[in-house]
Design an enzyme around this catalytic site. Structure first.
Site, mmCIF file in Angstrom:
data_model
loop_
_atom_site.group_PDB
_atom_site.id
_atom_site.type_symbol
_atom_site.label_atom_id
_atom_site.label_comp_id
_atom_site.label_asym_id
_atom_site.label_seq_id
_atom_site.Cartn_x
_atom_site.Cartn_y
_atom_site.Cartn_z
ATOM 1 N N GLU A 201 0.848 -1.376 -0.028
ATOM 2 C CA GLU A 201 -0.120 0.236 0.015
ATOM 3 C C GLU A 201 0.788 1.242 -0.212
ATOM 4 O O GLU A 201 0.592 2.327 -0.765
ATOM 5 C CB GLU A 201 -0.945 -0.200 1.260
ATOM 6 C CG GLU A 201 -1.962 1.205 1.337
ATOM 7 C CD GLU A 201 -2.894 1.144 0.030
ATOM 8 O OE1 GLU A 201 -3.020 2.277 -0.367
ATOM 9 O OE2 GLU A 201 -3.417 0.233 -0.249
ATOM 10 N N GLU A 202 1.899 1.189 0.735
ATOM 11 C CA GLU A 202 2.540 2.517 0.998
ATOM 12 C C GLU A 202 4.013 2.528 0.481
ATOM 13 O O GLU A 202 4.829 3.513 0.039
ATOM 14 C CB GLU A 202 2.775 2.899 2.423
ATOM 15 C CG GLU A 202 1.736 2.741 3.030
ATOM 16 C CD GLU A 202 0.524 3.479 2.831
ATOM 17 O OE1 GLU A 202 0.697 4.675 1.832
ATOM 18 O OE2 GLU A 202 -0.669 3.633 3.290
ATOM 19 N N SER A 601 -10.340 10.817 -0.431
ATOM 20 C CA SER A 601 -9.223 10.002 0.333
ATOM 21 C C SER A 601 -8.518 11.266 1.384
ATOM 22 O O SER A 601 -9.048 11.780 2.228
ATOM 23 C CB SER A 601 -8.185 9.231 -0.617
ATOM 24 O OG SER A 601 -7.097 8.591 0.210
ATOM 25 N N ASP A 676 -14.309 -0.748 2.508
ATOM 26 C CA ASP A 676 -12.854 -0.098 2.428
ATOM 27 C C ASP A 676 -11.963 -0.607 3.312
ATOM 28 O O ASP A 676 -12.051 -0.743 4.582
ATOM 29 C CB ASP A 676 -13.091 1.332 2.567
ATOM 30 C CG ASP A 676 -11.949 2.345 2.102
ATOM 31 O OD1 ASP A 676 -10.860 1.926 1.946
ATOM 32 O OD2 ASP A 676 -12.201 3.568 2.008
ATOM 33 N N HIS A 708 -12.117 1.477 -1.436
ATOM 34 C CA HIS A 708 -11.699 2.756 -1.275
ATOM 35 C C HIS A 708 -11.843 3.579 -2.508
ATOM 36 O O HIS A 708 -12.152 4.649 -2.574
ATOM 37 C CB HIS A 708 -10.074 2.870 -0.884
ATOM 38 C CG HIS A 708 -9.559 4.176 -0.674
ATOM 39 N ND1 HIS A 708 -10.314 4.900 0.482
ATOM 40 C CD2 HIS A 708 -8.780 4.986 -1.085
ATOM 41 C CE1 HIS A 708 -9.883 6.050 0.641
ATOM 42 N NE2 HIS A 708 -8.830 6.048 -0.344
#
Length: 735
Positions: A201-202, A601, A676, A708
């Site tokens: 994800e990051e 977001s 989400d 999301h």
């Protein structure tokens, strides 16, 4: 046609369109308007062809594998996904989550990899693995199991196919057809060769294993998720509620434990690399420098130190090649490139305030800074070692455009620009550096894909997408609104860039309502000379000025512009957005009393903070899938910018929306997907409770089963009609 044309043009409320009116519903239901778009474009390793995935005219979410043969000058389909599998594709939970992290959606062939010899392709489909032989022009199925195979690839020397199954690494020997299981302890919280949640994800790392160039070894990460809190998350669908057990590393809480090993493929033996005493770390990148030299990037928990380390397989020793440090955080990148003809490598760094390229020796000595100046490199694109030329994308001419540039390895000449058209260029080079694929767009040109020589000379179109007769946009071309760009000098001394659409039928003697569309978060930039999101054009056609400003904290402006959000999220961003509204109010054609804000977001967080902290400037707001309390978000992203809540609790409190909820003065709409798994729905339920306790009225829309990104045609139709209706009710009341 391009997927970016989903909205195209709508007519204004005054009905200025001469052609048939295009509503959001019409656009989404017309296949010709939805269009198809090639994705995952890659050169073959031998440079003879370009492969890509292409959606179908009748079903643009169903992808097949195509090629453009450079010598023949023709495109053709290689693999029709229906020929291998028809019907519903049942994905594993792991694969569903992985695709959500990759932001890829659809069915059919969704990803593929080349063999290094350029003779074969590999792809997963419906949970199994397929091998396509270019010489035989046929695909064969390598696996047929109830389990789901992921992260499929051909080994560099072409002997093996590897994949992950049931949290372990497997290989198929292509010479014998024999399958081998290489790791066996993957089960429960132990995962071999897989990327953990925050890596996907990051960190933009979707894999957890890496082949050595000679096929003899596999470097892999073993992840132990047992320290991570296991939370029960509900996914609410229209007809059911699923209770999901998810290990989610919230800010301040434990991360996974991670080990780096090197396995001998023949013997199955693993040597574990000594990562040091500190176990609370990240391994964001791993790469082979040579057959016997493995490098990995070691990052401490607060992300203020990043080390490039080297492990020698011959003697088992580790060393440190270089260290990057910062008082705020060190950004990750993918700009490490080892030169094959020498013991040198290229690396990028922001040590002088802007991201630039550097040349190093394998002894760790810095040899040369290849680029410099008050502008940022985007990414290293290619290195032609024979000619001694480095290609990269960057923003030397303007921060609003990304171009392809070249510089000599020996530093003999200054940086020169290769790309020629004004706009934004996304570049994918051939492995030998002989040419590149250019995905280009600007504010008036939908995305085009072309093939070029390394000199910049165009060879051919892969998808011209010209807005000519027959193109879905052509009938409305004369009504197309091109946005204007400009800049504002903020009172704090920095410059802010903005993009503004004036409404259809613009009359300078009238005053118009404004929709401020924003994101505002780090690693993102909205104000660019590129094809914009369709909803902004649509709202301009509905009679709104649409205004976007990139505040401090956003990308491609250097560390001085990015760093003010450190342990301070929600303050400098709102200050800059208020500066933008003050500028708008100075314009005679702006209705300064009817300015709304919309974001999703981080943009949803920004919409809330703008409404709660600057209610005198924003009359109405729409907040989509917002973070409301940063302690609810994950470790790697949040702690990078906010520190650790166990030590920086006051910063977290000040950056949460909850201390400011009472400042709401105007109408607010909040929406969120009820499944989400990124910005958890808890963020919105906590906001609901807080606003109800304070007696504050607001509007709420929830989307059952949606993640999301809120994918789905009918969902998007509903979402954007809802936003338009909300702003019409609250910003056009005086009309």
């Amino acid at each position: 046609m391009k997927r970016e044309l989903l909205f195209l043009l709508g007519c204004t409320f005054a009905g200025i369109c001469s052609a048939e009116q295009l509503t959001i519903e019409r656009i989404f239901s017309d296949p010709a308007l939805s269009g198809t778009s090639p994705r995952a474009l890659e050169y073959s390793p031998d440079g003879s062809r370009v492969t890509f995935l292409k959606g179908r005219e009748e079903d643009y979410d169903r992808y097949d594998l195509w090629e453009y043969n450079i010598a023949a000058g023709k495109s053709r389909i290689l693999v029709n996904s229906d020929s291998l599998h028809k019907g519903e594709e049942v994905l594993s939970d792991e694969e569903k989550a992985r695709r959500e992290r990759q932001r890829i959606y659809g069915s059919g062939i969704m990803e593929y990899t080349w063999s290094d010899d350029g003779k074969s392709l590999l792809f997963p489909l419906a949970g199994d693995v397929y091998y396509y032989d270019l010489g035989k022009k046929s695909a064969r199925r390598l696996t047929e199991t109830e389990a789901f195979e992921t992260d499929v690839r051909v080994s560099p020397a072409g002997r093996y196919v590897s994949f992950i199954r049931d949290q372990n690494i497997f290989v198929v020997d292509l010479q014998t057809g024999t399958e081998h299981q290489l790791t066996r302890d993957g089960k429960g919280p132990i995962k071999n060769g897989m990327a953990e949640f925050v890596a996907q994800e990051e960190m933009d790392r979707m894999t957890g294993y890496w082949w050595s160039p000679d096929d003899r070894h596999i470097a892999y990460l073993q992840v132990d998720e047992s320290p991570v809190d296991e939370v029960t998350r509900s996914e609410i669908y229209a007809d059911r509620i699923e209770m999901i057990q998810q290990r989610y590393p919230a800010a301040g809480r434990p991360n996974v434990q991670i080990k780096l090993g090197v396995m001998d493929v023949e013997t199955g033996n693993t040597r574990w690399v000594d990562l040091g005493k500190d176990q609370d770390i990240y391994i964001p990148r791993v790469a082979w420098a040579r057959d016997n030299l493995l490098t990995y990037q070691w990052q401490n928990r607060n992300q203020q130190k990043l080390e490039l380390r080297l492990f020698n397989l011959d003697n088992g020793k580790s060393g440190k090649l270089l260290t990057e440090t910062s008082d705020t955080w060190v950004n990750l990148h993918d700009d490490l490139r080892f030169l094959k003809d020498s013991d040198r490598f290229i690396w990028s760094s922001e040590r002088d305030g802007f991201k630039h390229l550097y040349l190093y020796g394998l002894d760790g000595k810095r040899l040369k800074q290849l680029t410099k100046g008050d502008w940022a490199v985007d990414a290293l694109a290619s290195v032609n070692e024979k000619d001694g030329v480095v290609y990269f994308t960057g923003r030397k001419d303007t921060p609003l455009e990304s171009h392809l540039y070249a510089v000599e390895l020996d530093g003999a000449n200054s940086v020169r620009k290769i790309s020629r058209r004004t706009g934004t260029h996304e570049i994918e080079f051939a492995k030998d550096g002989s040419g590149y694929i250019d995905k280009f767009s600007n504010i008036t040109t939908p995305s085009q894909v072309s093939l070029h020589k390394a000199s910049g000379e165009q060879v051919t179109w892969l998808e011209e997408n010209a807005v000519v007769e027959g193109h879905p946009l052509y009938p409305y071309k004369k009504d197309w609104i091109a946005p204007e760009f400009g800049s504002i000098d903020a009172p704090q001394g920095h410059r802010l860039y903005y993009r503004m659409y004036k409404p259809a039928g613009f009359d300078k003697n009238k005053r118009y309502p404004v929709m401020v569309f924003l994101y505002g978060g780090p690693h993102a930039q909205l104000v660019t000379n590129s094809w914009d999101r369709e909803f902004n054009q649509y709202m301009a056609q509905q009679g709104y000025i649409v205004f976007t400003l990139d505040n401090r904290g956003s990308a491609h402006r250097g560390t001085e512009f990015e760093n003010p959000i450190y342990k301070n999220m929600g303050k400098p961003e709102v200050e800059d957005q208020v500066t933008g509204v003050k500028f708008l109010r100075s314009l005679p054609y702006v209705d300064g009393d009817n300015i709304g804000v919309y974001g999703h977001s981080y943009g949803g967080y920004m919409a809330l903070m703008s409404m709660f902290k600057a209610g005198d400037f924003f009359k109405a707001g729409v907040s989509g899938a917002p973070v409301t309390d940063w302690s609810l978000y994950d470790t790697h992203y949040t702690e990078r910018y906010m520190g650790n809540p166990t030590r920086d609790g006051k910063a977290y409190e000040a950056s949460s929306v909850f201390p400011y909820v009472g400042g709401l003065k105007g109408p607010l709409l909040v929406y969120h997907g009820m499944a989400d798994d990124n910005v958890l729905f808890t963020n919105t339920t906590r906001l609901i409770k807080e606003m109800q306790d304070k007696g504050l009225q607001f509007e709420l829309m929830t989307y059952p089963g949606k993640k999301h990104s809120l994918r789905g045609k009918q969902t998007r139709i509903h979402q954007y009609n809802m936003i338009k209706d909300f702003f019409d009710r609250h910003l056009k009341e005086s009309e």
